[in-house]
Design an enzyme around this catalytic site. Structure first.
Site, PDB file in Angstrom:
ATOM      1  N   LYS A   6     -30.381 -36.822 -43.797  1.00 48.26           N
ATOM      2  CA  LYS A   6     -31.016 -36.629 -42.302  1.00 48.26           C
ATOM      3  C   LYS A   6     -32.511 -35.717 -42.721  1.00 48.26           C
ATOM      4  O   LYS A   6     -33.447 -36.245 -42.069  1.00 48.26           O
ATOM      5  CB  LYS A   6     -30.331 -36.061 -41.077  1.00 48.26           C
ATOM      6  CG  LYS A   6     -29.119 -36.698 -40.795  1.00 48.26           C
ATOM      7  CD  LYS A   6     -28.756 -36.129 -39.326  1.00 48.26           C
ATOM      8  CE  LYS A   6     -27.533 -36.829 -38.798  1.00 48.26           C
ATOM      9  NZ  LYS A   6     -27.050 -36.135 -37.621  1.00 48.26           N
ATOM     10  N   LYS A  62     -23.784 -47.238 -43.042  1.00 43.57           N
ATOM     11  CA  LYS A  62     -22.805 -46.919 -42.037  1.00 43.57           C
ATOM     12  C   LYS A  62     -23.433 -47.131 -40.824  1.00 43.57           C
ATOM     13  O   LYS A  62     -24.557 -46.998 -40.635  1.00 43.57           O
ATOM     14  CB  LYS A  62     -22.577 -45.331 -42.183  1.00 43.57           C
ATOM     15  CG  LYS A  62     -21.525 -45.002 -41.525  1.00 43.57           C
ATOM     16  CD  LYS A  62     -21.587 -43.160 -41.668  1.00 43.57           C
ATOM     17  CE  LYS A  62     -22.608 -42.533 -40.761  1.00 43.57           C
ATOM     18  NZ  LYS A  62     -22.449 -41.167 -40.863  1.00 43.57           N
ATOM     19  N   LYS A  84     -25.043 -44.218 -34.466  1.00 40.02           N
ATOM     20  CA  LYS A  84     -25.269 -44.246 -33.144  1.00 40.02           C
ATOM     21  C   LYS A  84     -27.166 -44.148 -32.827  1.00 40.02           C
ATOM     22  O   LYS A  84     -27.668 -44.594 -32.094  1.00 40.02           O
ATOM     23  CB  LYS A  84     -24.896 -42.890 -32.577  1.00 40.02           C
ATOM     24  CG  LYS A  84     -23.524 -42.773 -32.039  1.00 40.02           C
ATOM     25  CD  LYS A  84     -23.532 -41.591 -31.166  1.00 40.02           C
ATOM     26  CE  LYS A  84     -22.398 -40.592 -31.649  1.00 40.02           C
ATOM     27  NZ  LYS A  84     -22.938 -39.523 -32.453  1.00 40.02           N
TER      28      LYS A  84
END
Ligand code: TYM
Length: 327
Positions: free
Chosen positions: A111, A194, A197
């Site tokens: 991230k 992956k 969301k």
């Protein structure tokens, strides 16, 4: 009775990965344990959120929990920010956690690379310590999560053991509960990534609240592999992912599905998969939309959950404070 703790961030759109990797399993095991299912809104703040949108998302997650079959009689359903012990224990654990071990968390590195490490929030760096506090406060034995939380669970165990060694037996050392199927659902348009969301590409996920036609279209357009065989194999990451989703939702095994689709084409397979997903999601979606029409009731339920969570969390926080010399 052993305790279970798990949580989901109220950010982005909850998707079938969150469903099969986490929620579906929570529902399946809820009768056997004392359960705490949290909406981890403090975790959501580690990346920028629009306040109005966040408030809406919190209710949405609560509605999805209930609509999926979590029973408030058996599960304490609550928001993290309504139980201040989470933030308080995080500080105590911050003083036990090490800079080096947090620097090695792969989710942080991924991230931070996207945001730029210089401008990543300190909250993002500290995220796994808040997660450890969530779990240790309830002395949870079991933490049912998807595969991507494995490293965070390892850190939680390390912090619990270190605290116990430094200050004397205080916390239960929890265990991750990660299923074999559905624990790592990949993006529909990129099976090497992956399903996420926060993806800016809606075609990469099936949201729990997508309507049936959207679900059908997204699955029809999911990328496939070269060849025609429907088998789970390393050189067929896209079909392997679709088989895994099919197995997790239907309860059939992957070998059973391979057998069922021997000699059949991708088109037929995807069509059936879409129907299986629609059938599983439709009652959840309909019930969730109904619940969202009474936001007051959802808020009341969360407040009642928070009240129970505060009581359950108090002893561990008290013990940790006292052992560290703050009692
Ligand atoms: P979050 O909100 O990213 O995801 C919620 C749950 O869904 C699982 N999951 C997946 N499972 C299968 N395939 C996928 N593609 C997929 N994506 C997500 C996650 O593993 C998770 O179980 N840090 C956590 C939230 C958290 C938590 C906790 C969990 C905070 N405190 C304490 C357990 C215990 C997170 O960000 O999950």
């Amino acid at each position: 009775r052993q305790r279970v703790f798990s949580g989901i961030q109220p950010s982005g759109n909850l998707h079938i990965g969150n469903y099969v990797g986490a929620i579906k399993n929570w529902v399946a095991i809820q009768e056997r344990y004392e359960n705490y299912f949290c909406i981890v809104d403090l975790h959501a703040l580690t990346v920028p959120q629009d306040p109005k949108e966040l408030r809406r998302k919190i209710r949405e997650v609560a509605a999805i929990y209930l609509a999926s079959g979590l029973d408030p009689e058996r599960c304490v359903i609550f928001r993290q920010s309504q139980v201040s012990a989470h933030a308080e224990l995080t500080w105590l654990l911050n003083c036990v956690a090490r800079f080096g071990e947090l620097s090695r968390m792969t989710q942080f590195k991924d991230k931070a690379r996207k945001e730029g490490t210089e401008s990543a929030s300190v909250g993002l760096f500290d995220y796994p310590v808040l997660m450890a506090a969530d779990i240790l406060l309830y002395n949870a034995h079991l933490v049912p999560v998807g595969d991507d939380q494995r490293q965070h669970l390892e850190l939680t165990r390390t912090l619990a053991r270190r605290f116990n060694n430094l200050y004397g037996e205080t916390f239960v050392v929890p265990e991750a509960m990660i299923l074999k199927t559905g624990a790592r659902v990949m993006a529909l348009d990129a099976p090497d990534e992956k399903m996420s969301k926060s993806s800016p590409r809606p075609a990469s996920y099936v949201a729990i609240l997508d309507d049936p036609d959207t679900v059908r279209r997204k699955i029809r357009r999911a990328v496939t592999d070269s060849g025609t065989e429907i088998v789970a194999r390393e050189d067929k990451p896209a079909i392997t992912n679709l088989l895994d989703i099919y197995a997790a939702i239907s309860g059939k095994t992957v070998p059973e599905l391979e057998e069922q689709y021997r000699g059949k084409g991708y088109g037929e397979f995807k069509k059936d998969l879409a129907e299986v997903v629609v059938e599983a999601l439709t009652p959840i979606r309909e019930r969730a939309l109904e619940l969202l029409e009474s936001p007051r009731e959802l808020e009341d339920l969360l407040e009642a959950g928070a009240e129970r969570a505060r009581k359950a969390a108090a002893p561990a926080l008290h013990a940790a404070r006292a052992k560290m010399g703050l009692g």
